[in-house]
Enzyme design. Structure first.
Site, PDB file in Angstrom:
ATOM      1  N   VAL A 159      50.069  93.654 -22.980  1.00 37.90           N
ATOM      2  CA  VAL A 159      49.254  94.154 -24.099  1.00 37.90           C
ATOM      3  C   VAL A 159      50.102  94.354 -25.356  1.00 37.90           C
ATOM      4  CG1 VAL A 159      47.706  95.989 -24.884  1.00 37.90           C
ATOM      5  CG2 VAL A 159      47.620  95.236 -22.504  1.00 37.90           C
ATOM      6  N   GLY A 172      46.889  87.766 -14.846  1.00 29.80           N
ATOM      7  CA  GLY A 172      47.320  88.901 -15.693  1.00 29.80           C
ATOM      8  C   GLY A 172      46.283  89.999 -15.829  1.00 29.80           C
ATOM      9  N   LYS A 225      39.356 105.737 -16.080  1.00 30.18           N
ATOM     10  CA  LYS A 225      38.450 105.393 -17.181  1.00 30.18           C
ATOM     11  C   LYS A 225      37.175 106.239 -17.106  1.00 30.18           C
ATOM     12  CE  LYS A 225      40.230 100.681 -17.149  1.00 30.18           C
ATOM     13  NZ  LYS A 225      40.073  99.367 -16.524  1.00 30.18           N
TER      14      LYS A 225
HETATM   15  N1  HSE Z   1      43.820  96.246 -14.734  1.00 22.15           N
HETATM   16  C1  HSE Z   1      42.699  96.724 -15.458  1.00 22.15           C
HETATM   17  C2  HSE Z   1      41.451  95.995 -15.021  1.00 22.15           C
HETATM   18  C3  HSE Z   1      42.822  96.536 -16.929  1.00 22.15           C
HETATM   19  O1  HSE Z   1      41.555  95.115 -14.198  1.00 22.15           O
HETATM   20  O2  HSE Z   1      40.374  96.324 -15.494  1.00 22.15           O
HETATM   21  C4  HSE Z   1      43.504  97.669 -17.559  1.00 22.15           C
HETATM   22  O3  HSE Z   1      42.855  98.864 -17.200  1.00 22.15           O
END
Ligand code: HSE
Length: 433
Positions: free
Chosen positions: A16, A189, A207
């Site tokens: 990122v 990725g 989240k």
């Molecule tokens: N690895 C996370 C996902 C992205 O696959 O949604 C970053 O939170």
């Protein structure tokens, strides 16, 4: 006269961080026109400058010392993309104390220690921006913070981990094994370097905690939510769900219970009706349904992971911070006491999918049904495939609405029966209207 600049200290040049640097250069003119400031990356902190990278690290900007960013009086803003919790906490705290605005994509940091950080931000009159922490490129933080400010949020239900959605999609559509689908997600990725937090549900949980806290103006503690990942989802459950008219998705569910004002927060693999729009969200895409008392139902869709979508959110925060850099009010999180505490998971109610491996002899089904009945749990439907030739066979039961605690109690009794082998599979059936 040239435009004033905004001097940025970028910490982290991984997937990122490199995307942020690359895309700031790519759209510099547009960003200048829109934000009124020339966005200048002044220093970049990395652990290992010698590491091979796709995006070239400008050597004149590199440091391995985070203090070089925090203590540089010319730097207006810090972008924290180093990940982890303790080191990132110390870094963000020092940045705020030194008068810098902060942009972070670190969901674990905010979910675990956001309450402390926002108090520090408040104290120092410096904001924290965190759009990239939830759902990659989807602007859901700003939406909840600003666009839906006039609503009591009734629920937020979302596919908020791209890796898990990618894995489940590939298992469903290409009949891949879980390990094969995970390996693909890592190569592309999407998964974190250590995918444990993706697949055990905690990336989505962090989240969900941020979304729940933001929606309800109080910090939801990590130990008050219920989390299950995708590791235990079996190909056979995907196939049975399909026969029953459902897709399996890892959902983050946040709900306000109107009467008690309690907040339900959970992350679980769940059955979603195939004709519901969330079922059609595939691959690395995320989608979030937000129900507000004024706006009604809204849906936000986009790439939930990956270099460019996530850097799009980071850059939006940078531009926002650039436009407001002289305003010293507001931390980026408003707390209030209008809602209650997290709902104990035992009290959360839904329908369920239950698969047990049961001995194929008369009376077994009746015994299972009796245990469920004794716990006040109704059966909506059941299937047992005829084409099995083993001593044990799967029985799949769709269960009526019941509190999770009661279903778990019943399951304990069923699991202990001599006619049952292996761990039963219990999944929520999410009633999305
Ligand atoms: N690895 C996370 C996902 C992205 O696959 O949604 C970053 O939170």
């Amino acid at each position: 006269m040239s435009a004033p600049s905004l001097q940025i200290g970028l910490a982290g040049f991984g997937n990122v961080g490199a995307g942020v640097y690359k895309n700031i250069q790519k759209n510099s003119h547009l960003l200048l026109e829109r934000s009124g400031r020339d966005l200048v990356v002044r220093r970049i902190a990395v652990r290992d400058p010698a590491k091979a990278r796709e995006v070239k690290l400008p050597p004149e900007l590199v440091t391995t010392n985070l203090d070089d960013l925090v203590l540089d009086p010319e730097i207006d803003m810090i972008i924290e993309l180093i990940g982890g919790i303790d080191r990132a906490f110390a870094f963000v705290k020092a940045a705020l104390e030194n008068g810098k605005a902060v942009v972070t994509g670190n969901k674990a940091l905010l979910a675990e220690r956001g309450q402390e950080l926002f108090a520090i931000a408040e104290e120092h009159g410096r904001p924290i921006y965190y759009e990239a922490a939830v759902a990659g490129g989807i602007p859901i933080i700003k939406t909840v913070q600003e666009s839906l400010i006039g609503n009591h949020i009734q629920s937020v239900v979302g596919i908020i981990n791209g890796t898990c959605n990618y894995i489940l999609t590939r298992m469903t559509e290409a009949n891949l094994r879980y390990e094969e689908a995970l390996e693909e997600a890592q190569k592309l990725g999407y998964a974190e370097a250590d995918p444990t937090l993706d697949v055990n549900g905690w990336d989505a949980a962090h989240k969900a905690i941020i979304l729940a806290s933001l929606s309800y103006g109080c910090w939801v503690p990590c130990d008050k939510i219920y989390v299950e990942g995708v590791e235990s989802v079996r190909a056979e459950d995907i196939a049975f769900a399909d026969k029953l008219g459902y897709t399996i998705k890892l959902l983050g569910v946040i709900k306000l219970h109107e009467e008690s004002k309690a907040i339900e927060v959970r992350v679980q693999p769940s059955l979603v009706a195939k004709d519901h729009i969330l079922s059609s969200v595939k691959g690395v895409f995320n989608a979030i349904l937000v129900q507000g008392d004024v706006v009604g139902e809204t849906l936000f869709y986009g790439s939930g992971a990956g270099q460019d979508p996530t850097s799009s959110s980071v850059i939006a925060d940078i531009a926002d911070a650039a436009a407001n850099i002289d305003a010293r009010d507001g931390s980026g999180f408003i707390t209030h006491g209008l809602y209650g505490k997290p709902l104990p998971i035992e009290e959360s109610v839904s329908k369920y999918y239950l698969r047990v491996e049961a001995e194929d002899r008369p009376g077994v089904l009746a015994r299972i049904a009796t245990v469920l009945g004794d716990h006040g749990i109704g059966i909506l439907s059941l299937i047992q495939p005829e084409d099995h030739n083993e001593e044990y066979a799967p029985i799949v039961l769709m269960l009526h609405f019941a509190p999770f605690g009661r279903v778990r109690e019943a399951l304990k009794v069923i699991r202990a029966m001599d006619c049952i082998r292996d761990e039963p599979a219990l999944l929520r059936v999410e009633d999305l209207g």
